[in-house]
Design a protein around this motif. Structure first.
Motif, PDB file in Angstrom:
ATOM      1  N   LEU A 114       0.837  -1.184   0.000  1.00 33.26           N
ATOM      2  CA  LEU A 114       0.000   0.000   0.000  1.00 33.26           C
ATOM      3  C   LEU A 114       0.877   1.239   0.000  1.00 33.26           C
ATOM      4  O   LEU A 114       1.946   1.251   0.623  1.00 33.26           O
ATOM      5  CB  LEU A 114      -0.913   0.007   1.233  1.00 33.26           C
ATOM      6  N   ASN A 224     -14.078  -7.662  -7.653  1.00 35.85           N
ATOM      7  CA  ASN A 224     -12.628  -7.621  -7.447  1.00 35.85           C
ATOM      8  C   ASN A 224     -11.977  -8.966  -7.753  1.00 35.85           C
ATOM      9  O   ASN A 224     -10.847  -9.213  -7.373  1.00 35.85           O
ATOM     10  CB  ASN A 224     -12.293  -7.190  -6.012  1.00 35.85           C
ATOM     11  N   TYR A 228      -7.262  -7.392  -8.242  1.00 36.58           N
ATOM     12  CA  TYR A 228      -7.175  -7.233  -6.798  1.00 36.58           C
ATOM     13  C   TYR A 228      -5.750  -7.548  -6.349  1.00 36.58           C
ATOM     14  O   TYR A 228      -4.948  -8.100  -7.106  1.00 36.58           O
ATOM     15  CB  TYR A 228      -8.166  -8.157  -6.078  1.00 36.58           C
ATOM     16  N   THR A 234      -5.440  -9.878   3.430  1.00 35.05           N
ATOM     17  CA  THR A 234      -6.666  -9.170   3.079  1.00 35.05           C
ATOM     18  C   THR A 234      -6.687  -8.901   1.584  1.00 35.05           C
ATOM     19  O   THR A 234      -5.705  -8.407   1.022  1.00 35.05           O
ATOM     20  CB  THR A 234      -6.786  -7.833   3.840  1.00 35.05           C
ATOM     21  N   TYR A 236      -7.791  -6.757  -1.462  1.00 35.81           N
ATOM     22  CA  TYR A 236      -8.208  -5.391  -1.732  1.00 35.81           C
ATOM     23  C   TYR A 236      -8.660  -5.274  -3.187  1.00 35.81           C
ATOM     24  O   TYR A 236      -7.991  -5.748  -4.105  1.00 35.81           O
ATOM     25  CB  TYR A 236      -7.057  -4.399  -1.491  1.00 35.81           C
ATOM     26  N   PRO A 247      -8.020   1.089  -1.050  1.00 35.52           N
ATOM     27  CA  PRO A 247      -8.819   0.104  -1.781  1.00 35.52           C
ATOM     28  C   PRO A 247      -9.883  -0.476  -0.854  1.00 35.52           C
ATOM     29  O   PRO A 247      -9.666  -0.627   0.349  1.00 35.52           O
ATOM     30  CB  PRO A 247      -7.798  -0.966  -2.185  1.00 35.52           C
ATOM     31  N   HIS A 249     -12.588  -3.375   0.574  1.00 36.43           N
ATOM     32  CA  HIS A 249     -12.635  -4.817   0.742  1.00 36.43           C
ATOM     33  C   HIS A 249     -13.941  -5.168   1.424  1.00 36.43           C
ATOM     34  O   HIS A 249     -14.668  -4.301   1.911  1.00 36.43           O
ATOM     35  CB  HIS A 249     -11.433  -5.334   1.537  1.00 36.43           C
TER      36      HIS A 249
END
Length: 314
Positions: A114, A224, A228, A234, A236, A247, A249
């Motif tokens: 991220l 997604n 993704y 996780t 996203y 993003p 989720h």
């Protein structure tokens, strides 16, 4: 009285970066299926709205961000007005200015990371549907340098609606415009049965999980399962929350049924950003609008008035 049999015509084309399929139903003795008319109409809109051509009105608006207003065609002015109204309706979950956030993420390279909070906060200064200035009779202005609009979350639906309108004017009383799953359908199939839309299993996209009958309606799906990243366990989505810059989720796919393909397209994105509970509650407040959600635990839920047919699991 002689009953003239009906014939179904199909044509595929790569347009707006997506696979389009056009279906028209005509009398068997009618030599004109109007499929070329449909393709030409999408190409016209692509030239008008694409971000990837220096001559499009979208590109001109983006280049002039923070510098000056731009004269736009009435058609573009009207879609900008509707985009702002949908953004207001969804409290910003749908926002055509969110493209600067998407540029922070690369969903192709692995492992994914991220972006830093500082980079997100900086990009958020250039995001906001309410920043768009529209001046009658036909000028638009992006007042913050570096602002960037894109019609990716509404353009295919808009194209489907426009092509349907053109085909109706040509006398086509039954057909389907399918833009990679964002579609509008009217009339019936040649045998009188309704058109049906298959909802893909997010974990096995070639398998249909459920069928939705479509009569004089439009359907769009935001999912997604194709674009993704997974970070720390996780998943996203490629959809970015315009308010947080992160993003989203919680939803694998959101399908919206409404009278307009443009509206279905935009609301499918908005519901994905809102999340399952808020998204379904929101859709239940809208007339003639329905939703099907598959969450990240593979639970399927629908708005109150949607009728579906489930496929048995393999």
């Amino acid at each position: 009285m002689t009953v003239v049999p009906l014939t179904e015509h199909r044509q595929q084309a790569r347009l707006m970066g997506s696979a389009f399929e056009f279906v028209t139903v005509t009398a068997a003795n009618d030599p004109e299926d109007h499929l070329d008319t449909a393709v030409a109409e999408v190409r016209r809109m692509e030239a008008l709205l694409t971000e990837f051509s220096d001559t499009s009105q979208t590109a001109r608006l983006n280049r002039a961000a923070g510098i000056h207003a731009v004269d736009v065609d009435p058609e573009v002015y009207a879609i900008l007005q509707r985009c702002r109204e949908i953004s207001r309706l969804t409290q910003g979950a749908f926002d055509i200015t969110a493209g600067v956030l998407k540029k922070l993420y690369d969903f192709r390279n692995k492992p994914a990371v991220l972006p830093g909070r500082a980079a997100i906060d900086d990009a958020l200064q250039r995001v906001g549907w309410d920043k768009i200035v529209l001046t009658p009779p036909g000028q638009a202005y992006l007042p913050v340098p570096g602002m960037h609009i894109g019609f990716g979350a509404i353009g295919k639906g808009y194209a489907a609606d426009k092509v349907k309108s053109v085909l109706l004017q040509k006398g086509i009383r039954s057909g389907v415009i399918n833009a990679s799953g964002d579609l509008t359908a009217w009339g019936t199939r040649p045998d009188g049965t309704p058109w049906k839309v298959g909802i893909a299993d997010p974990d096995a996209p070639d398998r249909v999980m459920a069928w939705i009958p479509v009569h004089q309606a439009s359907v769009a799906t935001s999912g997604n399962y194709e674009q993704y990243v997974e970070i720390d366990g996780t998943r996203y989505s490629h959809n970015i929350d315009p308010k947080t810059g992160l993003p989203v989720h919680g939803i694998k796919s959101a399908t919206v049924v409404s009278p307009s393909a443009e509206l279905s397209d935009a609301l499918a994105t908005a519901v994905t950003v809102m999340g399952p509970a808020v998204g379904l509650h929101f859709i239940d407040q809208l007339p003639n609008t329905h939703c099907l959600i598959i969450d990240d635990q593979n639970r399927l839920d629908t708005s109150r008035r949607l009728s579906i047919t489930l496929n048995p699991a393999p």
